[in-house]
Design an enzyme around this catalytic site. Sequence first.
Site, PDB file in Angstrom:
ATOM      1  NE  ARG A   8      -5.413   0.158   1.579  1.00 54.74           N
ATOM      2  CZ  ARG A   8      -6.022   0.503   2.692  1.00 54.74           C
ATOM      3  NH1 ARG A   8      -7.180   1.134   2.659  1.00 54.74           N
ATOM      4  NH2 ARG A   8      -5.488   0.235   3.853  1.00 54.74           N
ATOM      5  CB  CYS A  47     -18.972 -12.315 -10.730  1.00 56.98           C
ATOM      6  SG  CYS A  47     -19.814 -11.487 -12.061  1.00 56.98           S
ATOM      7  N   GLY A 100       5.812   3.050   6.635  1.00 57.36           N
ATOM      8  CA  GLY A 100       4.781   2.529   7.532  1.00 57.36           C
ATOM      9  C   GLY A 100       4.006   3.571   8.286  1.00 57.36           C
TER      10      GLY A 100
HETATM   11  C1  LIG Z   1      10.400  -2.134   2.210  1.00 58.91           C
HETATM   12  C2  LIG Z   1       9.216  -1.248   2.270  1.00 58.91           C
HETATM   13  N1  LIG Z   1       9.407   0.076   2.431  1.00 58.91           N
HETATM   14  C3  LIG Z   1       8.370   0.943   2.476  1.00 58.91           C
HETATM   15  C4  LIG Z   1       7.072   0.509   2.365  1.00 58.91           C
HETATM   16  C5  LIG Z   1       5.976   1.528   2.386  1.00 58.91           C
HETATM   17  O1  LIG Z   1       5.069   1.349   3.390  1.00 58.91           O
HETATM   18  P1  LIG Z   1       4.001   2.488   3.706  1.00 58.91           P
HETATM   19  O2  LIG Z   1       3.248   2.756   2.467  1.00 58.91           O
HETATM   20  O3  LIG Z   1       3.164   1.924   4.771  1.00 58.91           O
HETATM   21  O4  LIG Z   1       4.771   3.692   4.173  1.00 58.91           O
HETATM   22  C6  LIG Z   1       6.813  -0.858   2.215  1.00 58.91           C
HETATM   23  C7  LIG Z   1       5.434  -1.339   2.121  1.00 58.91           C
HETATM   24  O5  LIG Z   1       5.117  -2.486   2.037  1.00 58.91           O
HETATM   25  C8  LIG Z   1       7.920  -1.757   2.162  1.00 58.91           C
HETATM   26  O6  LIG Z   1       7.729  -3.061   2.004  1.00 58.91           O
END
Ligand SMILES: Cc1ncc(COP(=O)(O)O)c(C=O)c1O
Length: 444
Positions: free
Chosen positions: A341, A371, A268
Amino acid sequence: MGEGLLSGRAAAGQRGSGLASPTELLFGDAGLVRRGGGLYLDGVSLTDIAREVGTPAYVYNAEAIRGRYRSLDGALASLPHRICFAVKANSNLAILRILKDLGAGVDIVSAGEMARALAAGFAPEQIVFSGVGKTADELRSAVRTGVGHLNVESREELELVGSIAEAEAVQVRVGIRVNPDVTTDTHPYISTGKSGIKFGVPTDQVIPAAEYILGHPRLELTTLAMHLGSQLVDTEPFRQGIGRLIDLVEGLRRAGITTLRVLDIGGGLGIRYTDERSMEPAEFAKAVVPLLAPTALKVYLEPGRFLVGSAGVLLTRVLYRKHSGGKEFVVVDAGMNDLVRPSHYQAYHEIVELEERGRPSGRADVVGPVCETGDFLALDRTLPGLEAGDALAVLGAGAYGFVMASNYNSRPRPPEVIVEGAKWWVAREREKVEDLFATEKLSP
Ligand SMILES: Cc1ncc(COP(=O)(O)O)c(C=O)c1O
């Protein structure tokens, strides 16, 4: 935050550093350089790549990925830890190999991702299997492969793992992915650690799940895990989430469960898409290390976007300009099927010319050939004057770019190119139109 910032910088948060301009910061993150008006990724001219492989095309800077990995790894050096790259962010085998060679593990969410990780050379023990909806076949295959551990997300999944472990007569290392009920300031589609969403085991169900594992002869509880959401640029949710995991660790220890070895704090970590803050490894480490160190557990992270997002660009070319309803449109050859995205998350991606022409700028929507009115890369964006044939780079496209590409409108998916210093190579060929219907039949 890169989500919900379609029209640009006005809505963005504070800038990450004092002096550099937003474009300089973005270029720095990616390893992009302007030379003689042309755009270079590391030592390679993107104009050359666009000419030779065509557009649209994804291009990734290997050295930028290495730099990101090392910065995070270095910031956490005082903790026993493992960085498990979230394969979902970019599953190209060459990217996986780059990360494997740095010592990373992987976080996977499907048998397909497991096959990719193994094909890239990861040992089973380096694989963490996450995901809210693993099938029995996927779980069996992971158990047979001997993955490092399985992060389970529900009691029913846990019981299925238990029965598979018994049937296969093997010991299975299990993690419980906790839903720590932490609010994050990100797009709702990628906020994953809040109560009331599908992910994780609610905190009040964790001890009963752990007791089930303890009582099962074939299961071992090695891990407590969480994943709060994606594109987080603030450390506070991590502090809260880790606090809740630590409360649970203490609860488990009080209940006599002593098998825990790993605290998996998920991924994250957010990146810079425009002039907002990004998660800086030093700041992240300063916030989380003092909380994690006293647990004496090994810390796993699952970053995806942070490692690869800034390191990739999507090359596209202007097909047409048009004026309609009082607005300017730039129609390009990359669509929502190539990079979803912007339309899916209202995400902002900076767009720059490959060759600076110095034409007067104006506002325009950058739209694709698909489209759908929702097929756009940028809305109401100030851009230099563009003409048919001009090539562009869409920045920050290394994560959740190609992996989310589809064949909608029967469009072959773009190639993926790796830049290594002054060299480049095609790590995945452009799909061919024949590939699109190779497994279809005209009749029974
Ligand atoms: C369980 C889990 N780990 C890691 C990630 C990676 O997230 P990020 O790319 O934001 O680091 C995700 C993304 O959805 C996830 O669901």
